[in-house]
Design a protein around this motif. Structure first.
Motif, mmCIF file in Angstrom:
data_model
loop_
_atom_site.group_PDB
_atom_site.id
_atom_site.type_symbol
_atom_site.label_atom_id
_atom_site.label_comp_id
_atom_site.label_asym_id
_atom_site.label_seq_id
_atom_site.Cartn_x
_atom_site.Cartn_y
_atom_site.Cartn_z
ATOM 1 N N ARG A 18 19.152 -2.228 -1.061
ATOM 2 C CA ARG A 18 18.030 -1.299 -1.052
ATOM 3 C C ARG A 18 16.948 -1.460 -0.197
ATOM 4 N NH1 ARG A 18 17.695 0.307 -7.471
ATOM 5 N NH2 ARG A 18 19.805 0.238 -7.801
ATOM 6 N N LEU A 19 16.574 -2.922 -0.073
ATOM 7 C CA LEU A 19 15.627 -3.473 1.057
ATOM 8 C C LEU A 19 16.262 -4.692 1.558
ATOM 9 C CD1 LEU A 19 12.720 -3.193 -1.559
ATOM 10 C CD2 LEU A 19 12.722 -1.767 0.240
ATOM 11 N N GLN A 20 15.951 -4.844 2.886
ATOM 12 C CA GLN A 20 16.364 -6.121 3.533
ATOM 13 C C GLN A 20 15.261 -6.258 4.800
ATOM 14 O OE1 GLN A 20 20.290 -5.780 5.227
ATOM 15 N NE2 GLN A 20 19.906 -7.443 6.572
ATOM 16 N N PHE A 21 14.886 -7.577 4.800
ATOM 17 C CA PHE A 21 13.912 -8.015 5.697
ATOM 18 C C PHE A 21 14.698 -9.297 6.147
ATOM 19 C CE2 PHE A 21 9.540 -6.348 6.288
ATOM 20 C CZ PHE A 21 9.464 -5.258 5.330
ATOM 21 N N ARG A 51 0.821 -1.133 -0.065
ATOM 22 C CA ARG A 51 -0.071 0.036 -0.010
ATOM 23 C C ARG A 51 0.851 1.148 0.152
ATOM 24 N NH1 ARG A 51 -4.836 -0.949 3.921
ATOM 25 N NH2 ARG A 51 -5.664 -2.458 2.300
ATOM 26 N N ASP A 52 1.760 1.388 0.856
ATOM 27 C CA ASP A 52 2.531 2.758 0.790
ATOM 28 C C ASP A 52 3.631 2.771 -0.148
ATOM 29 O OD1 ASP A 52 4.661 1.111 1.699
ATOM 30 O OD2 ASP A 52 4.668 1.675 3.604
ATOM 31 N N GLY A 53 3.684 1.804 -1.001
ATOM 32 C CA GLY A 53 4.321 2.000 -2.339
ATOM 33 C C GLY A 53 6.012 1.790 -2.166
ATOM 34 N N ALA A 54 6.249 1.314 -0.896
ATOM 35 C CA ALA A 54 7.739 1.328 -0.591
ATOM 36 C C ALA A 54 8.477 0.082 -0.968
ATOM 37 C CB ALA A 54 8.086 1.714 1.082
ATOM 38 N N LEU A 55 7.673 -0.895 -1.172
ATOM 39 C CA LEU A 55 7.865 -2.330 -1.381
ATOM 40 C C LEU A 55 7.291 -2.808 -2.599
ATOM 41 C CD1 LEU A 55 7.131 -3.846 2.061
ATOM 42 C CD2 LEU A 55 9.420 -2.981 1.399
#
Length: 503
Positions: A306-309, A261-265
């Motif tokens: 750039r992204l890390q979970f 939803r927030d467009g970040a992922l």
RNA sequence: GCGGUUGUGGUCUAGUGGUUAGGACGGUAGCUUCCCAAGCUACCUACCCGGGUUCGAAUCCCGGCAACCGCACCA
């Protein structure tokens, strides 16, 4: 169960033990014994089956585990793994030299030798940031990579791979050549990573030699077709970086769709987050409430991500959530770096698409840590008895076969074992001790099914002739089953779950 | 790497200067027609390593190694 108690059990049953034990052991190195090796192979097999099952264009390779110096220079490991460290002789605290020198030399200490840094500390009368004494010792290089003398002259250097990922980046151009020139292309590696940990701890969680399973997906960020709808409603236990900034520490359960939803992922990222989650829950059998998908913030993330979970599992013996796997969006960092450093063109031109340096999505998984977590979560103590609730497709022994009496029933039992093994079912005979003891022993190592051969089995006149007792680990329920029906009944036990993906 | 604690069969442990180093669990072999660690008999296996003190060290001292806890570290 406590850390030490769990380790004692795994040692006692021959799952693993310290390496070089007769010489006093070597910290951070462990040998896997027969059951441990079997379990580890099952975990690796389950991982491969699941993640390579995501696409027909994902392949496993087996690269060398030694990297020439040029590779680790380009990847940034040489630079980032050799921080000079200084210790205080007075209070024994230790610091990174660049932190200590920040005030007198804002440029940092890159490229300076330890003795040059030591000189700077002395000239500038730098005090210990902790106790304020002027007692800082000579800096020493602090390198987490194991360096090797390379070649006869020994002038060149090579390193034991500090992560398996680099090999996949090096293999990319070859994989492109031999493949069908299409993205996404996946390269999987299950192999060792070596790190010279200063303080190995907690058995399988901080080792000097450990096994990583990694899938690097090379893709075009403008076009990564995925059946997102098939995962959209999955409930994920996520802890976002923004939530943590607001003081939250417990994960929130949100659907994959809501995560977009927030467009970040991006969609491709959330899709694989779901696949990671499902692997941990459905394949490893870890309860959903013990899994947490933790988003790393800008400060925590590795510079290339750039992204890390992180996929974390709550492990009682280690006091809470611990990282077992991770999902890294590395962008085009790696191929760009290696392309520039090697002079080799790593951009590609997929059929009917513009030329591109592919982006990388990295799915990484710590096999040893997972093994520990499975033991921690699965082992249940019930008075004197211990039960390991291990998913049957991970159990090192699928079926144990017991002759009720060793002599009169032994021959029939051995025949059943031979039949099952010929069918590829991991069966083992145990004819020692009493029947109850044998059940207990098998429960402890997670064997899902035990079979007992008794007088009725071998008595041609008895109605139960050629049938056996099948006993289940979790329910203790017993059932009479014809020997000829065992194959159909038991074969599914060892089958790895696969993802349902339709593209 | 630093500090604290610890190190006795496979596991848990008794033993604080002279013990055949004890027990429990376990393992092995046998007996018991034996389906949930039953019972009986026998057997198996240990003082982390190296120095020192002492007539004598599992025990005291020093060093090493390892583990646990805390600190630091974890690209």
């Amino acid at each position: 169960m406590k850390n030490e108690e769990l380790y004692a059990l795994l040692r006692r049953r021959g799952f693993l033990w310290p390496a070089a034990e007769i010489y006093g052991s070597a910290a951070g190195l462990y040998d896997y014994g027969p059951l441990g090796h079997a379990l580890k192979r099952r975990i690796e097999g389950a991982w491969e089956s699941w993640f390579l099952g995501l696409s027909e264009d994902y392949y496993r390779i087996e690269p060398a585990e030694i990297l020439p110096e040029a590779v680790v220079r380009a990847s940034g490991h040489l630079e980032n793994f050799t921080d000079p460290e200084v210790s205080c002789a007075h209070c024994h605290a230790s610091f990174r030299a660049d932190t200590v020198l920040e005030k007198v030399r804002p440029g940092g200490v890159d490229g300076l030798s330890p003795s040059e840094i030591g000189k700077l500390i002395e000239e500038n009368l730098v005090r210990c940031p902790n106790c304020g004494e002027r007692a800082l010792e000579l800096p020493r290089p602090f390198n987490l990579m194991f360096g090797l003398d390379w070649g006869a002259a020994g002038k060149e250097r090579a390193y034991l791979a500090p992560e398996t990922a680099q090999a996949s980046f090096l293999a990319f151009h070859r994989m492109w050549d031999v493949g069908r020139h299409a993205l996404p292309l996946g390269i999987a590696v299950v192999g060792h990573a070596y790190r010279n940990e200063i303080a190995p701890r907690q058995v399988l969680f901080r080792m000097r030699c450990f096994t990583q399973a990694e899938l690097q997906i090379f893709f075009d960020p403008t076009s990564f077709p995925l059946p997102f709808e098939s995962v959209a409603e999955e409930q994920l236990p996520v802890l976002r970086a923004t939530d943590r900034a607001n003081g939250l520490s417990a994960p929130r359960t949100v659907t994959a769709r809501e995560l977009l939803r927030d467009g970040a992922l991006p969609e491709f990222y959330v899709f694989h987050l779901v696949q990671e989650f499902r692997f941990f829950r459905d394949v490893l059998g870890i309860p959903a409430e013990r899994i947490r998908l933790l988003e790393k913030n800008d400060a925590e993330r590795a510079f290339y991500n750039r992204l890390q979970f992180d996929v974390e599992v709550s492990v009682e013996s280690l006091g809470g959530f611990r990282e077992i796997g991770a999902l890294h969006y590395r962008g085009d960092y790696d191929l760009t770096r290696h392309g520039a450093a090697s002079g080799k063109e790593l951009a590609v031109t997929p059929t009917d698409r513009p030329r591109i340096v592919p982006h990388v999505l990295e799915l990484t998984f710590g096999v040893d840590r997972a093994l520990w977590a499975l033991a921690d979560l699965g082992l249940e103590k019930d008075g004197e008895r211990t039960l390991w609730r291990l998913p049957s497709h991970l159990a090192p022994v699928s079926v144990a076969v017991f002759p009720l009496l060793a002599k009169p029933h032994g021959e029939a039992a051995r025949a059943v074992v031979a039949t099952l093994r010929a069918e590829g079912i991991e069966a083992q005979l145990d004819d020692s001790g009493t029947i109850g003891k044998r059940y207990a022993r098998m429960d402890e190592v997670g064997t899902p099914v035990c079979i007992t051969i008794d007088g009725e089995t071998v008595d041609p006149a008895h109605p139960n002739h050629a049938t056996v007792t099948v006993r289940s680990r979790d329910t203790k329920a017993q059932e009479r089953v014809a020997i000829r029906a065992l194959r159909e009944r038991l074969a599914p036990l060892g089958r790895y779950p696969r993802p349902r993906v339709s593209t």
